[in-house]
Design a protein around this motif. Structure first.
Motif, PDB file in Angstrom:
ATOM      1  N   LEU A  63       0.798  -1.160   0.421  1.00  0.00           N
ATOM      2  CA  LEU A  63       0.121  -0.173  -0.198  1.00  0.00           C
ATOM      3  C   LEU A  63       0.797   1.101  -0.027  1.00  0.00           C
ATOM      4  N   SER A  64       0.987   1.965  -0.687  1.00  0.00           N
ATOM      5  CA  SER A  64       1.715   3.183  -0.744  1.00  0.00           C
ATOM      6  C   SER A  64       1.034   4.643  -0.715  1.00  0.00           C
ATOM      7  N   HIS A  65       0.939   5.705  -0.220  1.00  0.00           N
ATOM      8  CA  HIS A  65       0.295   6.681   0.310  1.00  0.00           C
ATOM      9  C   HIS A  65       1.467   8.231  -0.377  1.00  0.00           C
ATOM     10  N   THR A  66       0.966   9.126   0.411  1.00  0.00           N
ATOM     11  CA  THR A  66       1.743  10.140  -0.267  1.00  0.00           C
ATOM     12  C   THR A  66       1.821  11.187   1.505  1.00  0.00           C
ATOM     13  N   GLN A  81       7.392   7.438  -0.404  1.00  0.00           N
ATOM     14  CA  GLN A  81       8.096   6.345  -1.396  1.00  0.00           C
ATOM     15  C   GLN A  81       8.597   5.607  -2.331  1.00  0.00           C
ATOM     16  N   LEU A  82       8.044   5.073  -2.389  1.00  0.00           N
ATOM     17  CA  LEU A  82       7.374   4.356  -4.355  1.00  0.00           C
ATOM     18  C   LEU A  82       7.228   5.568  -5.064  1.00  0.00           C
ATOM     19  N   GLY A  83       7.121   6.255  -5.206  1.00  0.00           N
ATOM     20  CA  GLY A  83       6.734   7.338  -6.602  1.00  0.00           C
ATOM     21  C   GLY A  83       5.422   8.525  -5.978  1.00  0.00           C
ATOM     22  N   LYS A  84       5.616   9.631  -6.087  1.00  0.00           N
ATOM     23  CA  LYS A  84       4.775  10.207  -6.810  1.00  0.00           C
ATOM     24  C   LYS A  84       2.892  10.070  -7.074  1.00  0.00           C
ATOM     25  N   GLY A  85       2.936   9.699  -8.328  1.00  0.00           N
ATOM     26  CA  GLY A  85       1.999   9.409  -9.374  1.00  0.00           C
ATOM     27  C   GLY A  85       1.184   7.887  -7.964  1.00  0.00           C
ATOM     28  N   GLN A  86       0.558   7.755  -7.670  1.00  0.00           N
ATOM     29  CA  GLN A  86       0.107   6.531  -6.269  1.00  0.00           C
ATOM     30  C   GLN A  86      -0.804   5.399  -7.418  1.00  0.00           C
ATOM     31  N   TYR A  88      -3.473   5.244  -1.469  1.00  0.00           N
ATOM     32  CA  TYR A  88      -4.702   6.148  -1.702  1.00  0.00           C
ATOM     33  C   TYR A  88      -4.173   7.119  -2.167  1.00  0.00           C
ATOM     34  N   ILE A  89      -5.439   7.172  -2.823  1.00  0.00           N
ATOM     35  CA  ILE A  89      -5.140   8.316  -4.485  1.00  0.00           C
ATOM     36  C   ILE A  89      -6.189  10.061  -4.228  1.00  0.00           C
ATOM     37  N   LEU A 112       1.368   3.734  -9.748  1.00  0.00           N
ATOM     38  CA  LEU A 112       1.880   2.935  -8.632  1.00  0.00           C
ATOM     39  C   LEU A 112       1.050   1.168  -8.624  1.00  0.00           C
ATOM     40  N   ILE A 113      -0.619   1.384  -9.323  1.00  0.00           N
ATOM     41  CA  ILE A 113      -1.232   0.297  -9.250  1.00  0.00           C
ATOM     42  C   ILE A 113      -1.481  -0.543 -10.968  1.00  0.00           C
ATOM     43  N   LYS A 114      -1.174   0.651 -11.318  1.00  0.00           N
ATOM     44  CA  LYS A 114      -1.434   0.159 -12.902  1.00  0.00           C
ATOM     45  C   LYS A 114       0.167  -0.056 -13.313  1.00  0.00           C
TER      46      LYS A 114
END
Length: 341
Positions: A33-36, A72-77, A90-91, A80-82
């Motif tokens: 799970l990634s978020h900003t 941490q994994l990139g800005k465009g959330q 968490y877009i 990252l899923i794509k």
């Protein structure tokens, strides 16, 4: 001897049958799970972390979630899923407006009265099968699990006291999002787009005169020492973030795990919006008593005067959506709001 052999064989066969009858344990899976937001941000502490913890608990460890905060994994959330780097994100639609144009409905003035009001109305269109889901999220392979909707923003200023729409003229205010920027411009203010993390420097150096910002965002960015006046009671829009999971990842989960994520998502957004509304009220009190800010609370009549100045932004939004082939009116109507109000 034969009797003993038959008895042993019968016991073994019965044991094997009993073992075969046991339900197969679902394979455990770890989702990314990634978020900003910073790990200590209230949307993380009150929403994302409890969500992940409850998923692991409710699925008895079948599903675990590894969280990667602060981009941490990139800005465009959504990207990252794509790209399959993560399963959930968490877009923040206002940061990816070109991919989620209709989601800018969150920013429109006059539509919501509280975090929970906005959350409940938006959930009717964001949940699987909802109007917004069908038009923006499902076609891109996303499934919405919950929304974190801010309470209506307040106007915070460093020196000038704002009470009437005329008082805001000429002020440079941090105001992100296309619809929010339009509302501020229609009042004669100058919207300045800034990341929340850049706001402290902008306020302390006098680059901006204040913020159109959620009350809950002031303390995390240490803005309370520079802001002197707060205008509340406005209904000029706010913003939200959407917890999404790749439909591909969702379908790989067991039916039990799918139900757990779906149920926990709804529980999370209901608890989060109640916390946000309660927290905003508590913060308003702290702003006055602890930080000596001057609080101006609009009466319904005063609020109506502000609303009249920005109502046209909703109509303009309908027209903008129509020009790109989107039906904004159907989105607002599906939330139970009269689009001509």
């Amino acid at each position: 001897m034969k009797t003993r052999f038959r008895t042993a064989t019968t016991v073994l066969a019965t044991s094997l049958l009993a073992f075969a009858a046991l339900p197969a344990r679902a394979e455990s899976v770890t989702l990314k799970l990634s978020h900003t937001y910073p790990d200590t941000h209230y949307l993380s502490v009150e929403g994302i972390k409890p969500f992940a913890e409850e998923v692991k608990k409710r699925t008895n460890g079948e599903v675990s979630i590894d969280i990667f905060p602060a981009s941490q994994l990139g800005k465009g959330q959504s990207a990252l899923i794509k790209s399959k780097l993560v399963d959930l994100a968490y877009i923040v639609p206002s940061l990816e407006a070109e991919k989620f144009p209709l989601s800018s409905v969150m920013e429109l003035p006059t539509l919501f009265r509280s975090s929970c009001d906005g959350t409940q109305r938006l959930w009717t269109i964001l949940q699987p099968g909802g109007v917004l889901d069908k038009q923006e999220y499902a076609p891109q392979g996303y499934r919405v699990l919950y929304i974190g909707m801010m309470a209506p923003y307040d106007v915070f200023t460093t020196s000038r006291k704002v009470v009437t729409p005329e008082d805001i003229r000429g002020l440079k205010l941090r105001g992100n999002g296309a619809a929010i920027s339009k509302s501020l411009r229609s009042l004669g203010a100058v919207p300045v787009s800034l990341a929340s993390s850049e706001s402290y420097d902008a306020v302390s150096r006098g680059t901006i005169d204040g913020m159109y910002f959620p009350a809950s965002g002031i303390l995390p960015y240490s803005l309370e020492t520079h802001l002197k006046h707060v205008l509340t009671g406005l209904h000029m829009g706010s913003a939200g973030a959407v917890m999404t999971i790749s439909e591909r990842s969702f379908k790989k989960l067991s039916p039990t795990a799918q139900k757990a994520l779906t149920d926990i998502g709804v529980e999370t957004q209901n608890r989060l919006c109640a916390w946000l509304d309660r927290h905003d009220a508590e913060l308003h009190k702290r702003f006055v008593e602890e930080f000596k800010m001057e609080m101006i609370t609009l009466t319904p009549e005063q609020s109506a005067a502000w609303t009249a100045k920005v109502q046209h932004v909703v109509t303009e939004w309908f027209n903008e959506m129509a020009r790109v082939g989107k039906d904004g009116k159907s989105v607002v109507t599906a939330m139970g709001i009269n689009p001509t109000h």
